[in-house]
Structures are given as structure tokens and as C-alpha cells.
Design an enzyme around this catalytic site. Structure first.
Site, PDB file in Angstrom:
ATOM      1  N   LYS A   1      41.424  31.408  -1.188  1.00  0.00           N
ATOM      2  CA  LYS A   1      42.266  32.403  -1.883  1.00  0.00           C
ATOM      3  C   LYS A   1      41.691  32.783  -3.241  1.00  0.00           C
ATOM      4  O   LYS A   1      41.436  31.914  -4.087  1.00  0.00           O
ATOM      5  CB  LYS A   1      43.671  31.823  -2.053  1.00  0.00           C
ATOM      6  CG  LYS A   1      44.718  32.786  -2.596  1.00  0.00           C
ATOM      7  CD  LYS A   1      46.084  32.092  -2.564  1.00  0.00           C
ATOM      8  CE  LYS A   1      47.241  32.965  -2.997  1.00  0.00           C
ATOM      9  NZ  LYS A   1      48.534  32.253  -2.852  1.00  0.00           N
TER      10      LYS A   1
ATOM     11  N   GLU B   1      50.211  27.442  -8.774  1.00  0.00           N
ATOM     12  CA  GLU B   1      48.938  27.563  -8.042  1.00  0.00           C
ATOM     13  C   GLU B   1      47.731  27.500  -8.982  1.00  0.00           C
ATOM     14  O   GLU B   1      46.688  26.973  -8.623  1.00  0.00           O
ATOM     15  CB  GLU B   1      48.914  28.863  -7.234  1.00  0.00           C
ATOM     16  CG  GLU B   1      49.817  28.795  -6.022  1.00  0.00           C
ATOM     17  CD  GLU B   1      49.522  29.892  -5.024  1.00  0.00           C
ATOM     18  OE1 GLU B   1      48.380  30.015  -4.563  1.00  0.00           O
ATOM     19  OE2 GLU B   1      50.458  30.645  -4.710  1.00  0.00           O
TER      20      GLU B   1
ATOM     21  N   CYS C   1      48.368  35.343   1.131  1.00  0.00           N
ATOM     22  CA  CYS C   1      49.585  35.622   0.368  1.00  0.00           C
ATOM     23  C   CYS C   1      49.388  36.638  -0.762  1.00  0.00           C
ATOM     24  O   CYS C   1      49.289  37.818  -0.518  1.00  0.00           O
ATOM     25  CB  CYS C   1      50.200  34.321  -0.139  1.00  0.00           C
ATOM     26  SG  CYS C   1      51.902  34.590  -0.690  1.00  0.00           S
TER      27      CYS C   1
ATOM     28  N   GLU D   1      50.105  30.496   5.340  1.00  0.00           N
ATOM     29  CA  GLU D   1      49.432  29.838   4.208  1.00  0.00           C
ATOM     30  C   GLU D   1      49.950  28.396   4.072  1.00  0.00           C
ATOM     31  O   GLU D   1      51.142  28.155   4.308  1.00  0.00           O
ATOM     32  CB  GLU D   1      49.793  30.619   2.927  1.00  0.00           C
ATOM     33  CG  GLU D   1      49.339  29.987   1.636  1.00  0.00           C
ATOM     34  CD  GLU D   1      49.937  30.676   0.383  1.00  0.00           C
ATOM     35  OE1 GLU D   1      51.099  31.140   0.428  1.00  0.00           O
ATOM     36  OE2 GLU D   1      49.230  30.731  -0.627  1.00  0.00           O
TER      37      GLU D   1
ATOM     38  N   ASN E   1      42.878  26.898  -2.092  1.00  0.00           N
ATOM     39  CA  ASN E   1      43.904  27.317  -1.152  1.00  0.00           C
ATOM     40  C   ASN E   1      43.157  28.080  -0.047  1.00  0.00           C
ATOM     41  O   ASN E   1      42.696  29.198  -0.258  1.00  0.00           O
ATOM     42  CB  ASN E   1      44.921  28.195  -1.886  1.00  0.00           C
ATOM     43  CG  ASN E   1      46.110  28.563  -1.019  1.00  0.00           C
ATOM     44  OD1 ASN E   1      46.044  28.486   0.202  1.00  0.00           O
ATOM     45  ND2 ASN E   1      47.188  28.982  -1.654  1.00  0.00           N
TER      46      ASN E   1
ATOM     47  N   ASN F   1      53.653  32.389   1.550  1.00  0.00           N
ATOM     48  CA  ASN F   1      54.853  31.641   1.126  1.00  0.00           C
ATOM     49  C   ASN F   1      55.387  32.418  -0.061  1.00  0.00           C
ATOM     50  O   ASN F   1      54.874  32.284  -1.178  1.00  0.00           O
ATOM     51  CB  ASN F   1      54.500  30.240   0.624  1.00  0.00           C
ATOM     52  CG  ASN F   1      54.133  29.248   1.705  1.00  0.00           C
ATOM     53  OD1 ASN F   1      54.944  28.432   2.124  1.00  0.00           O
ATOM     54  ND2 ASN F   1      52.884  29.301   2.147  1.00  0.00           N
TER      55      ASN F   1
END
Ligand code: CDT
Length: 309
Positions: A123, A142, A168, A46, A106, A193
């Protein structure tokens, strides 16, 4: 047998001041190593091109645009695309995407053996928070920097198989795998991550965090009879530790390959997509066994609704 020889290409830490060009050089080195080991598909983490920037709070939201890519391939990533096409190797990697309309995602892509982007995923399950939180040991912003993905969980026909992506935190949600499972997915690739410390519970410990990571991957793989490949960005980035845990899980939910350490490295494994058949045709033959008349709350509500009384 229907093998994909896959390389999980873990990246060690990327510091804040490391350039895209320097990271791409590291990614190319991993790709060359993967090629020597016979891989035809390489999967990177990621947000592979930069440090895990959502740990940094930018007061002005727009300042964070330095971490985003406005085009793909870009001048910095073109050498990676060129090397992949030269090797005839497909690849997947994550990056922060800034669209021409000014939207932030993302994102992960799949690039085919000819160097064409053939799949894009954004994402869906964004963890963390959107304002600076002084209660946390570190920030995870995020929700400040990205909007939730708008592309669903597609599955693509590539490399003779059915391949999907997630990113993730998505790996912790059973819905992620099941939506792809319902499209017959045979291989899920994902990068992560994951801080080794829980910012809201520092006593949690690395061991438990690793357990939850693997538990999620293994359950997703088994319950959908699919391969799952999870690739870490690991190590200490500007004083913040990200855990490793790069691994490959077979459709029985067993971890069949694991990378030790927190540096750049490749883990190569032959994933036989035919191995997904048994589970898909027996205990997880969805057409025979699913009972959708009882699954309504899964799409009708977000939070918990307690029973009356
Ligand atoms: N990158 C990412 O999604 N990391 C999350 C950390 C969650 S803690 C806010 C993860 O699920 O690993």
C-alpha cells in the site's frame, strides 16, 4: 468475450481475539461457495487475516508485530493456499507483512491457480497518523505501523488479462489507477477497511462516506477503461463499525454488482475484459490524447503551491 468469473469475498467483522486459523476457515467457506458459483478468481479484503488493528494504539511499536505475518504462506494460511490449488482458483488477499529485514507493509498478493504467489503490492497511500491523537473519535494508526509501499503499482499478466492491485485508501487517488492504466490494466482488485464514521468529523454520515467510496471507484474505472472490484471487511469489530459497500464496477464506470449487508458473503460476476477496449481505443486512448507536457506538477510536488499574488 474474454471473461474472468470473479468472486468478491466480503468478510464480516473479525474480533481482536479471533485467531488466524478461524479467519482462514471462514475464507475457505467463502472460497467453496465461490467455486460452486463457478468463480476462477476470488478477492478478499485488506488485512484479511485479523481485526483492523491500526485502530489500536500500542505504546511500544514492536508490540504490534503480533498482527504481522513473517512468512506467506504461513502455517495458518497454508490451508487456504491448498484449497485454492485444489479448486484451481486464483486469489488475492491482504495482510500485514513483516519482512526478514524488519520492514512493515500493508500488503496484498495475487496467487495463481496453482497456488503460487505471482504478484505482490504494498500500500502506497497510507491514511491516518503516527501518534495517539486524543482529538479523534477513534485512532487510525497506519502511519505508525506501516511504511509506504516500495513496489509501485505493477500490473501482471494473469488469467488471460492485465490485473493490478491497490489497497483501500489508494482507491481515492486518481494517480493509483492512472499508473496502472498506463500499463493497460483491465482489472483492478482492491480490499478495504473503511470506518463508517469520520474520526475528525462525526457529522459526515455513512451516506456521504459510501458516496465517496463509490465515486472514487467509478471515476477510476471509467477514466482508465478498466474493471474495478472493491471488497470490504465490514461490520462491528470490537465496538468499531466498518462500512460495507463491496461492489464490482465495469469499464464504463457503472456499478454492475453490489453485495448487501455486512457479513461474510460472495458476489460473483463475469468480467469481460474485452469490454475495456472501447474506452481504451476512443476517449481514453492515452497515446493520442494525453498531454504530459502539462502534467509536471503531479510528480514534481506533493502539496499545493498557490499561484503568486
Ligand atoms: N484502511 C484504510 O485505508 N481506510 C481509509 C480510512 C481513511 S480515514 C483515516 C479509507 O480510505 O477508507
Amino acid at each position: 468475450m474474454r471473461n474472468i468469473r470473479l468472486a468478491a469475498a466480503q468478510l464480516g467483522p473479525i474480533q481482536k481475539d479471533e485467531s488466524r486459523q478461524a479467519v482462514v476457515r471462514r475464507m475457505i467457506d467463502l472460497m467453496d461457495d465461490a467455486k460452486m458459483k463457478g468463480a476462477e478468481f476470488i478477492v478478499y479484503p485488506e488485512l484479511a487475516l485479523t481485526t483492523f488493528f491500526p485502530r489500536w494504539h500500542h505504546e511500544e511499536r514492536a508490540e504490534a508485530d503480533i498482527w504481522f505475518e513473517r512468512e506467506m504462506p504461513s502455517a495458518a494460511t497454508q490451508p487456504l493456499f491448498d484449497r485454492a490449488a485444489q479448486h484451481g482458483m486464483a486469489m488475492s488477499f491482504g495482510y500485514a507483512e513483516l519482512t526478514p529485514e524488519g520492514r512493515h507493509f500493508n500488503t496484498s498478493i495475487i496467487v495463481d491457480k496453482e497456488g503460487r504467489i505471482v504478484g505482490k503490492y504494498r500500500k502506497v497511500h497510507l491514511p491516518g497518523h503516527d501518534e495517539f491523537d486524543p482529538e479523534r473519535t477513534h485512532q487510525h494508526l497506519e502511519k505508525r505501523y506501516f511504511e509506504p509501499g516500495d513496489l509501485g503499482f505493477p500490473v501482471w499478466r494473469i488469467l488471460g488479462g492485465l490485473v493490478g492491485m491497490c489497497i483501500c485508501n489508494d482507491r481515492r487517488w486518481p494517480e493509483t489507477y492512472r499508473v496502472m492504466g498506463l500499463q493497460g490494466v483491465e482489472l483492478v482488485v482492491l480490499g478495504f477497511n473503511t470506518p463508517s464514521v469520520n474520526s475528525q468529523n462525526s457529522s459526515e454520515g455513512l451516506e456521504k462516506r459510501m458516496f465517496h467510496h463509490k465515486l472514487s471507484l467509478q471515476a477510476g474505472a471509467y477514466q482508465n477503461a478498466t474493471w474495478v472490484v472493491a471488497v470490504a471487511k465490514a461490520g462491528v469489530e470490537d465496538g468499531h463499525h466498518l462500512m460495507g459497500g463491496t461492489c464490482i464496477v465495469n469499464p464504463d464506470g457503472e456499478i454492475v454488482a453490489e453485495l448487501e449487508g455486512e457479513e461474510d458473503g460472495v458476489l460473483v460476476h463475469d468480467c469481460d475484459l474485452e469490454a475495456t477496449r472501447f474506452g481504451k481505443e476512443t476517449i481514453f486512448d492515452f497515446a493520442r490524447h494525453r498531454r504530459i507536457e502539462h502534467y509536471g506538477p503531479i510528480t514534481a510536488q506533493v502539496g499545493v503551491r498557490l499561484p503568486p499574488g
